[in-house]
Enzyme design. Sequence first.
Site, short mmCIF file in Angstrom:
data_model
loop_
_atom_site.label_atom_id
_atom_site.label_comp_id
_atom_site.label_asym_id
_atom_site.label_seq_id
_atom_site.Cartn_x
_atom_site.Cartn_y
_atom_site.Cartn_z
NE ARG A 18 12.08 -5.75 -4.00
CZ ARG A 18 10.97 -5.09 -4.19
NH1 ARG A 18 11.00 -3.83 -4.59
NH2 ARG A 18 9.80 -5.66 -3.98
CD GLU A 96 -0.59 2.84 -9.17
OE1 GLU A 96 -1.72 3.37 -9.31
OE2 GLU A 96 -0.43 1.62 -9.04
CG HIS A 98 3.81 -0.10 -10.21
ND1 HIS A 98 3.96 -0.25 -8.86
CD2 HIS A 98 2.55 0.35 -10.41
CE1 HIS A 98 2.83 0.08 -8.26
NE2 HIS A 98 1.96 0.46 -9.17
C1 DQA Z 1 6.66 -2.48 -7.73
C2 DQA Z 1 5.66 -3.60 -7.99
C3 DQA Z 1 5.04 -4.08 -6.69
O1 DQA Z 1 4.12 -5.13 -6.94
C4 DQA Z 1 6.13 -4.60 -5.78
O2 DQA Z 1 5.57 -4.99 -4.54
C5 DQA Z 1 7.24 -3.63 -5.57
C6 DQA Z 1 7.72 -2.88 -6.72
C7 DQA Z 1 7.40 -2.05 -9.03
O3 DQA Z 1 7.97 -0.97 -9.04
O4 DQA Z 1 7.40 -2.81 -10.00
O5 DQA Z 1 7.80 -3.51 -4.50
O6 DQA Z 1 5.96 -1.34 -7.25
#
Ligand code: DQA
Length: 139
Positions: A18, A96, A98
């Site tokens: 992805r 959390e 990302h």
């Molecule tokens: C994410 C950031 C989100 O905005 C996005 O929708 C994802 C991945 C990241 O890991 O950077 O699916 O959580």
Amino acid sequence: MKKILILNGPNLNLLGVREPGIYGNEGFDSYLQVLNKRFPSLEIAYFQSNVEGELINKLHEVGFSYDGIVLNAGAYTHTSVAIADAIKAIKTPVIEVHISNVFAREEFRHHSFLSPVCKGCICGFGLKSYDLALTSFLD
Ligand code: DQA
């Protein structure tokens, strides 16, 4: 031994495939092997779902017995009051994470319903964001 759950939300099953320019070329299964080697003192469980309710069920399931949860809720980060409520309802601290720097991306990614109810937030370090979150559970 501390028990930690890594909980990945929607579309993160497609890591490596992805949008590699944003999320990189590595799938999560191989990175999980790296994490298991790097953190022999942690018992790391893993669960991924594209379904909001399944993520909530998992938070409820482990959220009174595990020592920590590393959560990448994907796009639900920006939409889900229900996941925020689940994090508030459980005892286990949630970090959390990302992969991308959400603050450098579209404005709708700048708001998180989860950050205010999490212990902390790590974003923008690629898959290393998970490594940094796990490090926070070491003594
Ligand atoms: C994410 C950031 C989100 O905005 C996005 O929708 C994802 C991945 C990241 O890991 O950077 O699916 O959580």
